[in-house]
Design a protein around this motif. Sequence first.
Motif, mmCIF file in Angstrom:
data_model
loop_
_atom_site.group_PDB
_atom_site.id
_atom_site.type_symbol
_atom_site.label_atom_id
_atom_site.label_comp_id
_atom_site.label_asym_id
_atom_site.label_seq_id
_atom_site.Cartn_x
_atom_site.Cartn_y
_atom_site.Cartn_z
ATOM 1 N N ILE A 200 -3.787 3.627 1.488
ATOM 2 C CA ILE A 200 -3.656 3.475 0.039
ATOM 3 C C ILE A 200 -3.011 2.121 -0.246
ATOM 4 N N THR A 201 -3.718 1.279 -0.995
ATOM 5 C CA THR A 201 -3.230 -0.069 -1.289
ATOM 6 C C THR A 201 -3.461 -0.401 -2.761
ATOM 7 N N ASN A 202 -2.934 -1.535 -3.174
ATOM 8 C CA ASN A 202 -3.168 -2.062 -4.533
ATOM 9 C C ASN A 202 -2.818 -1.069 -5.631
ATOM 10 N N VAL A 203 -1.823 -0.233 -5.403
ATOM 11 C CA VAL A 203 -1.391 0.699 -6.449
ATOM 12 C C VAL A 203 -0.590 -0.090 -7.478
ATOM 13 N N ALA A 204 -1.069 -0.129 -8.716
ATOM 14 C CA ALA A 204 -0.405 -0.903 -9.761
ATOM 15 C C ALA A 204 -0.562 -0.202 -11.100
ATOM 16 N N VAL A 205 0.546 -0.075 -11.807
ATOM 17 C CA VAL A 205 0.565 0.524 -13.145
ATOM 18 C C VAL A 205 0.849 -0.589 -14.143
ATOM 19 N N VAL A 206 0.134 -0.616 -15.247
ATOM 20 C CA VAL A 206 0.369 -1.656 -16.248
ATOM 21 C C VAL A 206 1.814 -1.542 -16.747
ATOM 22 N N PRO A 207 2.459 -2.654 -17.050
ATOM 23 C CA PRO A 207 3.895 -2.630 -17.362
ATOM 24 C C PRO A 207 4.308 -1.622 -18.426
ATOM 25 N N GLU A 208 3.542 -1.518 -19.507
ATOM 26 C CA GLU A 208 3.954 -0.629 -20.600
ATOM 27 C C GLU A 208 3.779 0.848 -20.273
ATOM 28 N N ARG A 209 3.122 1.160 -19.162
ATOM 29 C CA ARG A 209 2.917 2.560 -18.769
ATOM 30 C C ARG A 209 3.813 2.975 -17.601
ATOM 31 N N ARG A 210 4.632 2.089 -17.120
ATOM 32 C CA ARG A 210 5.482 2.422 -15.979
ATOM 33 C C ARG A 210 6.591 3.384 -16.391
ATOM 34 N N GLY A 211 6.980 4.241 -15.444
ATOM 35 C CA GLY A 211 8.023 5.205 -15.710
ATOM 36 C C GLY A 211 7.574 6.425 -16.487
ATOM 37 N N GLN A 212 6.264 6.639 -16.602
ATOM 38 C CA GLN A 212 5.732 7.766 -17.370
ATOM 39 C C GLN A 212 5.079 8.839 -16.495
ATOM 40 N N GLY A 213 5.266 8.744 -15.187
ATOM 41 C CA GLY A 213 4.707 9.752 -14.295
ATOM 42 C C GLY A 213 3.255 9.537 -13.924
ATOM 43 N N ILE A 214 2.703 8.385 -14.292
ATOM 44 C CA ILE A 214 1.296 8.117 -13.990
ATOM 45 C C ILE A 214 1.053 8.047 -12.485
ATOM 46 N N GLY A 215 2.019 7.506 -11.759
ATOM 47 C CA GLY A 215 1.851 7.381 -10.319
ATOM 48 C C GLY A 215 1.614 8.709 -9.630
ATOM 49 N N ARG A 216 2.287 9.758 -10.068
ATOM 50 C CA ARG A 216 2.118 11.071 -9.445
ATOM 51 C C ARG A 216 0.705 11.613 -9.668
ATOM 52 N N VAL A 217 0.218 11.461 -10.903
ATOM 53 C CA VAL A 217 -1.131 11.943 -11.204
ATOM 54 C C VAL A 217 -2.165 11.153 -10.414
ATOM 55 N N LEU A 218 -2.002 9.842 -10.390
ATOM 56 C CA LEU A 218 -2.930 8.996 -9.646
ATOM 57 C C LEU A 218 -2.910 9.334 -8.164
ATOM 58 N N LEU A 219 -1.727 9.547 -7.604
ATOM 59 C CA LEU A 219 -1.607 9.877 -6.187
ATOM 60 C C LEU A 219 -2.306 11.199 -5.879
ATOM 61 N N HIS A 220 -2.195 12.164 -6.774
ATOM 62 C CA HIS A 220 -2.884 13.441 -6.593
ATOM 63 C C HIS A 220 -4.390 13.232 -6.531
ATOM 64 N N GLU A 221 -4.920 12.451 -7.451
ATOM 65 C CA GLU A 221 -6.364 12.210 -7.484
ATOM 66 C C GLU A 221 -6.826 11.419 -6.264
ATOM 67 N N LEU A 222 -6.018 10.467 -5.824
ATOM 68 C CA LEU A 222 -6.342 9.728 -4.606
ATOM 69 C C LEU A 222 -6.443 10.666 -3.415
ATOM 70 N N ALA A 223 -5.471 11.554 -3.283
ATOM 71 C CA ALA A 223 -5.454 12.477 -2.146
ATOM 72 C C ALA A 223 -6.629 13.445 -2.191
ATOM 73 N N LEU A 224 -6.964 13.925 -3.389
ATOM 74 C CA LEU A 224 -8.132 14.806 -3.515
ATOM 75 C C LEU A 224 -9.402 14.106 -3.055
ATOM 76 N N TRP A 225 -9.577 12.878 -3.483
ATOM 77 C CA TRP A 225 -10.764 12.118 -3.090
ATOM 78 C C TRP A 225 -10.787 11.883 -1.585
ATOM 79 N N CYS A 226 -9.630 11.558 -1.008
ATOM 80 C CA CYS A 226 -9.559 11.341 0.439
ATOM 81 C C CYS A 226 -9.933 12.610 1.200
ATOM 82 N N LYS A 227 -9.455 13.752 0.715
ATOM 83 C CA LYS A 227 -9.810 15.024 1.352
ATOM 84 C C LYS A 227 -11.312 15.239 1.332
#
Length: 269
Positions: A200-227
Amino acid sequence: MPKEQDTPLTTDSWNLIKLIERLAFRTWPAEETIECGDFVFRASQGITKRANSVWTSTGSPFPESNWLEQAKHFYERHTLPLLFHISNVSPPGLDKQLADAGYIVEAPCSVLTGETAIVIANTPDSDSSDDEWEITVTPHANSAWIDEFLLAEQFDASKRAFYEKVLSRIQPLKGFFSFKINGQCAAVATVVLEEGWAGITNVAVVPERRGQGIGRVLLHELALWCKDQGAHHLYLQVVQDNIPAWRLYTKAGFTPLYEYHYRREPLQS
């Protein structure tokens, strides 16, 4: 930085680190490479350390040739500083030799690994807000994805050509993720799959959306796709002082496997 003698690695750990280093090497292919024994000199216009440094993480001894002089000549030809990528499976004594010669430590990082199923279980499957969000995956870094990546990373357009080229050179199976909220880019990520592992590389959240839990949702979707692609193991790299990233990944079930850093040649007086 890597501990060469304090805690000897087990054979299993040694082999796993060598595997991850080899796979990670293929996720970021440099514009020009030259082999020197098992070392690899990499140059790519000076953009990103990984693509412009000497890769030494093969678990092999030093090259028999005069590798240091050859490395100096290669990077002088490219008008780039001489930079070594050093991990726990670099030749024993390399880090000390460079330190004694005045080479400076830069960008200490850790590599974390996790089981795909555990990461899926430890992350949410949806965003709890009322915003409409969608995640799309493309097999190539198209123009729209590059735009979103540059936006999220706050990079200027001068780096666009480099990222277009380096991402197009990735040979293993890959997916480029775009996370949109209410039709607007919120985050991006890249996944590269090989030998049952997903990097998993190039994980980047736009500045105004940081700290809103987006990373957790994105990580879940990444893992589902990898599976779905048959990758049961995940790995990623984290800068050691990036506390928010550490918090996100360890809560998701990732654990540290090893460390690496760079050594930059001393400035000439």
